[in-house]
Design an enzyme around this catalytic site. Structure first.
Site, short mmCIF file in Angstrom:
data_model
loop_
_atom_site.label_atom_id
_atom_site.label_comp_id
_atom_site.label_asym_id
_atom_site.label_seq_id
_atom_site.Cartn_x
_atom_site.Cartn_y
_atom_site.Cartn_z
N CYS A 102 1.02 -1.42 -0.42
CA CYS A 102 -0.21 -0.09 -0.01
C CYS A 102 1.19 1.64 0.36
CB CYS A 102 -1.10 -0.11 0.95
SG CYS A 102 -2.05 1.54 1.44
N CYS A 105 -0.49 3.98 2.43
CA CYS A 105 -0.26 4.58 3.59
C CYS A 105 -0.78 2.86 4.12
CB CYS A 105 -1.52 4.90 4.60
SG CYS A 105 -1.98 4.90 6.30
N SER A 106 -1.39 2.07 4.44
CA SER A 106 -1.25 0.80 5.49
C SER A 106 -2.28 -0.26 5.02
CB SER A 106 -1.05 1.00 6.44
OG SER A 106 -2.12 2.06 7.09
N CYS A 107 -3.14 0.20 3.89
CA CYS A 107 -4.14 -0.78 3.36
C CYS A 107 -4.36 -2.11 3.01
CB CYS A 107 -4.95 -0.48 2.36
SG CYS A 107 -5.11 1.04 2.54
#
Lengths: 205, 102
Positions: A102, A105-107
């Site tokens: 991702c 961000c951090s999906c």
């Protein structure tokens, strides 16, 4: 990860202040916070994803459904959950290796793999996975031969990915449960392969 | 909007920090920030607004903060913008709690 210019104790104090205010105003319930933390520390994790992978390995029909429509095939196992509402499953083969990132961000599919590890959220992984995936994979100890195509999937808030790793050879007699025990988190992100058990053992049911 | 969060292809970020046997949270405050965010973004603001809030962090801060510090920034921004808590209340509570520690 960068080191903050704030001290850990200052941050912890700030967090306690916010928690006490939100609790006092009835915006959050401390018992709910504990339940959320407990769920992500103990109940929701890569073992959920491993069940999906093992089922796809033993059931050809399930695998076809999983690759055609990940969201509904995962729902069949009752594993749909927050942050995993729309899922695409990508299959590793001798010709293709898939890697999930991702960049923004951090999906990540929380309901299926739990919360992402620090490296997945790091600036290094987010920036580099899309331009030099082979080098990134080498840092995980994974050498992908040049003739194998690497496909990198950039997750977003609405769509998240799960890698279906290759079933290791020598596991033909293993049960679905025993196979699930072989599947690691990193293998389902694409930074590892799944390896057969070192020796025939009690898990070969 | 462009910003430091749009990180795909950026150079110079160094080796991947791989931790063996990493715990889900590295401290109690990380767990609390996660849980408070989770609890509020289910009830008070959608998850997209939460992510956007972390992207509104000034670029210099974004690049020098840890992951859950960015979440904390987003949480604080949203609870104050939505008038659930005021910035003054937060500072006053910090002062009160830090006095109690001594």
């Amino acid at each position: 990860m960068p080191h903050s210019h704030h001290s850990e104790s200052d941050i912890a104090l700030r967090v306690r202040a916010i928690e006490s205010l939100l609790a006092e105003k009835g915006i959050i319930d401390p018992a709910t916070l504990d339940a959320i933390i407990d769920a992500y520390e103990h109940r929701i994790g890569p073992h959920n994803g491993a069940r999906i992978v093992a089922k796809a390995w033993v059931s050809y029909d399930y695998k076809q459904r999983l690759l055609a429509d990940g969201t509904s095939a995962i729902a069949e196992l009752g594993l749909t959950g927050f942050s995993s509402e729309h899922m695409v499953v990508v299959e590793n083969t001798p010709q293709v290796h898939n890697l999930v990132v991702c960049t923004l961000c951090s999906c990540y599919p929380w309901a299926i793999l739990g919360l992402p590890p620090t490296w997945y959220k790091s600036f290094a992984y987010r920036s580099r996975a899309v331009i030099e995936p082979r080098k990134v994979l080498q840092e995980f100890g994974l050498d992908i031969p040049d003739e194998v195509e690497i496909r990198v999937w950039d997750s977003n808030a609405d769509l998240r990915y799960l890698v279906l790793p290759e079933r290791p050879s020598g596991t033909e007699d293993m049960s679905e449960e025993a196979l699930a025990d072989l599947v690691t988190r990193n293998a389902m992100i694409g930074t590892a392969k799944v390896y057969p058990p070192r020796s025939p053992s009690t898990i070969t049911a | 909007m462009n910003g430091p969060h749009d990180m795909g292809g950026m150079h110079g970020m160094g080796p991947i920090p791989i931790e063996a046997d990493e715990s889900v949270f590295h401290s109690q405050w990380e767990a609390k920030v996660f849980a408070m965010s989770f609890a509020t973004f289910c009830n008070y603001f959608p998850v997209d607004e939460t992510r956007h809030a972390s992207e509104r962090m000034p670029p210099g801060d974004y690049l020098t903060s840890s992951y859950y510090e960015r979440w904390l920034y987003a949480l604080e921004l949203l609870i104050t913008e939505h008038n659930l808590v005021t910035p003054e209340e937060i500072e006053q509570r910090i002062a009160k709690l830090s006095q109690e520690e001594y």
